[in-house]
Design an enzyme around this catalytic site. Structure first.
Site, PDB file in Angstrom:
ATOM      1  N   ASN A   1     -11.055  -2.629  -5.090  1.00 14.91           N
ATOM      2  CA  ASN A   1     -10.269  -1.688  -5.897  1.00 14.91           C
ATOM      3  C   ASN A   1     -10.891  -1.360  -7.262  1.00 14.91           C
ATOM      4  O   ASN A   1     -10.439  -0.434  -7.945  1.00 14.91           O
ATOM      5  CB  ASN A   1      -8.823  -2.181  -6.082  1.00 14.91           C
ATOM      6  CG  ASN A   1      -7.971  -2.062  -4.831  1.00 14.91           C
ATOM      7  OD1 ASN A   1      -7.083  -2.873  -4.586  1.00 14.91           O
ATOM      8  ND2 ASN A   1      -8.223  -1.041  -4.018  1.00 14.91           N
TER       9      ASN A   1
ATOM     10  N   ASP B   1       0.819  -1.214   0.000  1.00 16.03           N
ATOM     11  CA  ASP B   1       0.000   0.000   0.000  1.00 16.03           C
ATOM     12  C   ASP B   1       0.858   1.272   0.000  1.00 16.03           C
ATOM     13  O   ASP B   1       1.957   1.286   0.539  1.00 16.03           O
ATOM     14  CB  ASP B   1      -0.915  -0.025   1.235  1.00 16.03           C
ATOM     15  CG  ASP B   1      -2.063   0.961   1.117  1.00 16.03           C
ATOM     16  OD1 ASP B   1      -2.344   1.420  -0.003  1.00 16.03           O
ATOM     17  OD2 ASP B   1      -2.678   1.261   2.153  1.00 16.03           O
TER      18      ASP B   1
HETATM   19  C1  IPE Z   1      -5.539  -2.615   0.127  1.00 13.71           C
HETATM   20  O1  IPE Z   1      -5.184  -1.291  -0.068  1.00 13.71           O
HETATM   21  C2  IPE Z   1      -5.471  -3.369  -1.152  1.00 13.71           C
HETATM   22  C3  IPE Z   1      -4.168  -3.454  -1.783  1.00 13.71           C
HETATM   23  C4  IPE Z   1      -3.020  -2.996  -1.327  1.00 13.71           C
HETATM   24  C5  IPE Z   1      -4.152  -4.146  -3.041  1.00 13.71           C
HETATM   25  P1  IPE Z   1      -6.279  -0.146  -0.300  1.00 13.71           P
HETATM   26  O2  IPE Z   1      -5.505   1.101  -0.496  1.00 13.71           O
HETATM   27  O3  IPE Z   1      -7.211  -0.544  -1.354  1.00 13.71           O
HETATM   28  O4  IPE Z   1      -7.043  -0.150   1.091  1.00 13.71           O
HETATM   29  P2  IPE Z   1      -7.887   0.984   1.811  1.00 13.71           P
HETATM   30  O5  IPE Z   1      -8.848   1.520   0.789  1.00 13.71           O
HETATM   31  O6  IPE Z   1      -6.917   2.022   2.264  1.00 13.71           O
HETATM   32  O7  IPE Z   1      -8.536   0.293   2.954  1.00 13.71           O
HETATM   33  C1  IPE Z   2      -1.681   0.169  -3.239  1.00 11.66           C
HETATM   34  O1  IPE Z   2      -1.422   1.527  -3.293  1.00 11.66           O
HETATM   35  C2  IPE Z   2      -1.950  -0.439  -4.599  1.00 11.66           C
HETATM   36  C3  IPE Z   2      -3.338  -0.861  -4.820  1.00 11.66           C
HETATM   37  C4  IPE Z   2      -4.302  -0.788  -3.967  1.00 11.66           C
HETATM   38  C5  IPE Z   2      -3.644  -1.404  -6.124  1.00 11.66           C
HETATM   39  P1  IPE Z   2      -2.600   2.587  -3.324  1.00 11.66           P
HETATM   40  O2  IPE Z   2      -2.962   2.858  -4.733  1.00 11.66           O
HETATM   41  O3  IPE Z   2      -3.718   2.149  -2.450  1.00 11.66           O
HETATM   42  O4  IPE Z   2      -1.873   3.833  -2.713  1.00 11.66           O
HETATM   43  P2  IPE Z   2      -2.508   4.905  -1.709  1.00 11.66           P
HETATM   44  O5  IPE Z   2      -2.997   4.134  -0.530  1.00 11.66           O
HETATM   45  O6  IPE Z   2      -3.612   5.601  -2.434  1.00 11.66           O
HETATM   46  O7  IPE Z   2      -1.358   5.800  -1.362  1.00 11.66           O
HETATM   47 MG    MG Z   3      -4.100   2.414  -0.486  1.00 13.70          MG
END
Ligand code: IPE
Ligand code: IPE
Ligand code: MG
Length: 251
Positions: free
Chosen positions: A77, A29
């Protein structure tokens, strides 16, 4: 030992190679925030994040960790802008093309956890190919969670077991934790001893809800694109300091 390594040794201690976790799981993340801080589009963060996955998977294998499970794309997602989802799928495809070429040489088994019926057809076909190659490989295994949700995984398992009961193959009273685990994507794989979430979020976001029952959690502020071998070392060292009691009493 270079300057960086000696600094790492001072601040974090050393990984005890005799007590490594067999299975590490990571919620990758922070890609979007990493990009935003640099004035770049979120997709730039995903590109760097994909490279970091390669680096950390290689490092886990070198250390002697047996399984690495990473959260790449959740069932939630899909709510993201189409362009972002498209970029993530494109990066995945690029990774798969390379993996098909190199996994045999590198002795890396690849598995996918999640509902793949929603994934573009060409990627599904590549998953089939990596599954075939993986069946000849023994050793390190990387599990990529793709359109994965812990609740979805549990519902599928429950449905499959219920159907087996309807078909007369199973009886409700036969259901044990072991049997139920066998219906999950992670069937046959030990539960992760260590679950790592970088980026400062202190939540699971629907990751490995069954398997995390006795996992140790490690949260850190590092954003995934900045995650290094030293960050993983720090997580393992922290894990090695924990007293895992499993409901028993302190040794
Ligand atoms: C969790 O991260 C899913 C992945 C890293 C693939 P998200 O960024 O989607 O989670 P939330 O929305 O902060 O809970
Ligand atoms: C994790 O990084 C990747 C996926 C969830 C696919 P994010 O895209 O959630 O990054 P932040 O949390 O918005 O910084
Ligand atoms: Mg995220």
């Amino acid at each position: 030992m270079g300057l960086f390594d000696s600094k790492k040794a001072e601040t974090a201690g050393q990984v005890d190679m005799s007590r490594l976790p067999r299975h590490i799981a990571i919620i990758m993340d922070g890609n979007g925030r990493w990009a935003k801080r640099r004035g770049l589009p979120r997709t730039a963060g995903h590109k760097v994040g994909a490279e970091v996955f390669r680096k950390i998977a290689t490092y886990c294998k070198e250390l002697g960790v047996e399984y690495l499970t990473v959260y790449a794309f959740s069932t939630e997602n899909w709510k993201r802008p189409e362009e972002e989802v498209g970029t993530i799928m494109g990066l995945l495809k690029k990774y798969m093309v390379e993996a098909i070429d190199s996994m045999e040489r590198d002795q890396i088994r690849l598995k996918f956890f999640g509902d793949l019926s929603m994934i573009p057809a060409d990627i599904q076909e590549m998953v089939q190919r990596t599954n075939n190659i993986s069946s000849h490989i023994h050793g390190f295994q990387a599990n990529i969670c793709l359109n994965y949700g812990g609740r979805d995984e549990l519902l599928r398992a429950a449905r499959t077991f219920a159907q087996a009961c309807v078909d007369g193959e199973k009886k409700p009273e036969e259901l044990t934790e072991e049997l139920f685990s066998g219906y999950l994507f992670s069937a046959g794989i030990p539960d992760p001893e260590l679950i790592i979430r970088p980026s400062g979020e202190i939540r699971l976001s629907n990751f490995l809800l069954w398997q995390c029952a006795y996992s140790e959690f490690y949260f850190c502020d590092t954003l995934w694109p900045d995650f290094t071998e030293a960050t993983l070392d720090a997580a393992i060292i922290d894990y090695q300091k924990r007293d895992r009691r499993f409901g028993g009493v302190k040794k």
